[in-house]
Design an enzyme around this catalytic site. Sequence first.
Site, PDB file in Angstrom:
ATOM      1  N   LYS A  34     -76.325  64.470 -52.383  1.00  0.00           N
ATOM      2  CA  LYS A  34     -75.292  65.466 -52.096  1.00  0.00           C
ATOM      3  C   LYS A  34     -74.155  64.861 -51.286  1.00  0.00           C
ATOM      4  O   LYS A  34     -72.976  65.144 -51.527  1.00  0.00           O
ATOM      5  CB  LYS A  34     -75.915  66.661 -51.353  1.00  0.00           C
ATOM      6  CG  LYS A  34     -76.792  67.507 -52.280  1.00  0.00           C
ATOM      7  CD  LYS A  34     -77.722  68.472 -51.567  1.00  0.00           C
ATOM      8  CE  LYS A  34     -78.675  69.099 -52.604  1.00  0.00           C
ATOM      9  NZ  LYS A  34     -79.752  69.881 -52.031  1.00  0.00           N
ATOM     10  N   ASP A  60     -75.533  77.415 -50.902  1.00  0.00           N
ATOM     11  CA  ASP A  60     -76.519  77.579 -51.977  1.00  0.00           C
ATOM     12  C   ASP A  60     -76.349  78.886 -52.753  1.00  0.00           C
ATOM     13  O   ASP A  60     -76.829  79.010 -53.871  1.00  0.00           O
ATOM     14  CB  ASP A  60     -77.934  77.652 -51.384  1.00  0.00           C
ATOM     15  CG  ASP A  60     -78.621  76.302 -51.238  1.00  0.00           C
ATOM     16  OD1 ASP A  60     -78.365  75.422 -52.066  1.00  0.00           O
ATOM     17  OD2 ASP A  60     -79.431  76.173 -50.303  1.00  0.00           O
ATOM     18  N   GLN A  68     -82.139  72.242 -46.502  1.00  0.00           N
ATOM     19  CA  GLN A  68     -82.892  71.682 -47.624  1.00  0.00           C
ATOM     20  C   GLN A  68     -84.315  72.252 -47.644  1.00  0.00           C
ATOM     21  O   GLN A  68     -85.016  72.239 -46.635  1.00  0.00           O
ATOM     22  CB  GLN A  68     -82.929  70.143 -47.500  1.00  0.00           C
ATOM     23  CG  GLN A  68     -83.644  69.427 -48.627  1.00  0.00           C
ATOM     24  CD  GLN A  68     -82.883  69.432 -49.938  1.00  0.00           C
ATOM     25  OE1 GLN A  68     -81.677  69.620 -49.980  1.00  0.00           O
ATOM     26  NE2 GLN A  68     -83.591  69.229 -51.033  1.00  0.00           N
TER      27      GLN A  68
HETATM   28  N1  GUE Z   1     -81.502  74.523 -50.036  1.00  0.00           N
HETATM   29  C1  GUE Z   1     -81.780  73.850 -51.166  1.00  0.00           C
HETATM   30  N2  GUE Z   1     -80.891  73.874 -52.185  1.00  0.00           N
HETATM   31  C2  GUE Z   1     -81.152  73.193 -53.345  1.00  0.00           C
HETATM   32  O1  GUE Z   1     -80.332  73.219 -54.297  1.00  0.00           O
HETATM   33  C3  GUE Z   1     -82.369  72.446 -53.451  1.00  0.00           C
HETATM   34  C4  GUE Z   1     -83.250  72.455 -52.357  1.00  0.00           C
HETATM   35  N3  GUE Z   1     -82.938  73.168 -51.251  1.00  0.00           N
HETATM   36  N4  GUE Z   1     -84.422  71.772 -52.416  1.00  0.00           N
HETATM   37  C5  GUE Z   1     -84.782  70.981 -53.557  1.00  0.00           C
HETATM   38  C6  GUE Z   1     -84.126  71.434 -54.839  1.00  0.00           C
HETATM   39  C7  GUE Z   1     -84.037  70.370 -55.903  1.00  0.00           C
HETATM   40  N5  GUE Z   1     -82.633  70.204 -56.190  1.00  0.00           N
HETATM   41  C8  GUE Z   1     -82.081  69.260 -57.047  1.00  0.00           C
HETATM   42  C9  GUE Z   1     -80.725  69.115 -57.229  1.00  0.00           C
HETATM   43  C10 GUE Z   1     -80.206  68.128 -58.036  1.00  0.00           C
HETATM   44  C11 GUE Z   1     -81.037  67.249 -58.697  1.00  0.00           C
HETATM   45  C12 GUE Z   1     -80.456  66.162 -59.525  1.00  0.00           C
HETATM   46  O2  GUE Z   1     -79.255  65.925 -59.512  1.00  0.00           O
HETATM   47  N6  GUE Z   1     -81.269  65.427 -60.286  1.00  0.00           N
HETATM   48  C13 GUE Z   1     -80.830  64.333 -61.122  1.00  0.00           C
HETATM   49  C14 GUE Z   1     -81.748  63.143 -60.964  1.00  0.00           C
HETATM   50  C15 GUE Z   1     -81.896  62.673 -59.548  1.00  0.00           C
HETATM   51  C16 GUE Z   1     -80.753  61.841 -59.073  1.00  0.00           C
HETATM   52  O3  GUE Z   1     -79.970  61.316 -59.888  1.00  0.00           O
HETATM   53  O4  GUE Z   1     -80.667  61.673 -57.840  1.00  0.00           O
HETATM   54  C17 GUE Z   1     -80.859  64.766 -62.581  1.00  0.00           C
HETATM   55  O5  GUE Z   1     -81.454  65.796 -62.882  1.00  0.00           O
HETATM   56  O6  GUE Z   1     -80.269  64.067 -63.401  1.00  0.00           O
HETATM   57  C18 GUE Z   1     -82.390  67.378 -58.553  1.00  0.00           C
HETATM   58  C19 GUE Z   1     -82.906  68.378 -57.733  1.00  0.00           C
HETATM   59  C20 GUE Z   1     -81.907  71.005 -55.360  1.00  0.00           C
HETATM   60  N7  GUE Z   1     -82.708  71.720 -54.568  1.00  0.00           N
END
Ligand code: GUE
Length: 286
Positions: free
Chosen positions: A53, A120, A97
């Site tokens: 992020k 969020d 988070q």
């Molecule tokens: N308050 C809060 N808000 C959230 O939005 C939140 C959270 N807590 N806790 C955990 C989950 C999980 N999450 C993700 C977001 C982006 C990818 C993401 O970008 N993934 C990449 C791969 C990983 C990378 O490239 O780093 C993809 O899907 O291509 C994954 C997981 C948001 N979350």
Amino acid sequence: MTATILDGKATRDEIFIDLKARVDALKAKGITPGLGTVLVGDDPGSASYVRGKHADCAKVGINSLRRDLPADISQAELEAVIDELNANPECTGYIVQLPLPKHLDENAALERIDPDKDADGLHPVNLGRLVLGKEATLPCTPRGVVHLLRRYDVPIDGARVTVVGRGVTIGRPIGLLLTRRSENATVTLCHTGTKDLAAEVRRADIVVAAAGVAGLITADMVKPGAAVLDVGVSRTPDGLRGDVADDVREVAGFISPNPGGVGPLTRAFLLSNVVERAEQLAAESV
Ligand SMILES: Nc1nc(=O)c2c([nH]1)NC[C@@H]1CN(c3ccc(C(=O)N[C@@H](CCC(=O)O)C(=O)O)cc3)C=[N+]21
């Protein structure tokens, strides 16, 4: 038939170009948006998401405010950090988070966030405004799903959508977006109590798989030509796996992979929520 890939990274890059221009315009008025993150403990997965992020912030010119706290922090100490970010004018919006360590009260922490700084879009006030059809900060992952469908011209108006999973970040709120008049879809929400999941998925023009069960959606369950968005993710001995089995791409018309699909858009809309809030503040201050 092989499905068209709904490319989350390419779409994210387009959104970043737009966001960067808007951040530059804000900076010309003397306003720099700031995204805060509150990370408790040292879970490697959570730390890596938070790093991502802040890397995104750097790309579009948003300031980062990191609050990294030890795993054994008390509820009162955590809430003091939340109060500080609520009061901090450098912080336009922020997230706590998830998940938090078990000894902490997650709902109490989330409710303490100033709803206007809830990047969020998961604060009860914002979810309530969404239900009421009032202006609200929208949840990031559902926004990502809707944006990806529109970007690839997948018809939403009148579509039958089956959502699998009733989690707070996606399963629960996405129906609220997709059933607005502007989207006009018909949404069925499935979960572990659903009697015939295959039948519900087979009727769908759009499937949003957000159960967190690796390989749950198989090719035989998918209507030929349907759009299938893989939002769930599980840690398995073979690494990270989505909810959608590999062979679905031979049946589906469109597929958003995981990784590389909705995840990058979740992050993009987190930044978008912060930029929108900064634009509102700029408009109010003239
Ligand atoms: N308050 C809060 N808000 C959230 O939005 C939140 C959270 N807590 N806790 C955990 C989950 C999980 N999450 C993700 C977001 C982006 C990818 C993401 O970008 N993934 C990449 C791969 C990983 C990378 O490239 O780093 C993809 O899907 O291509 C994954 C997981 C948001 N979350």
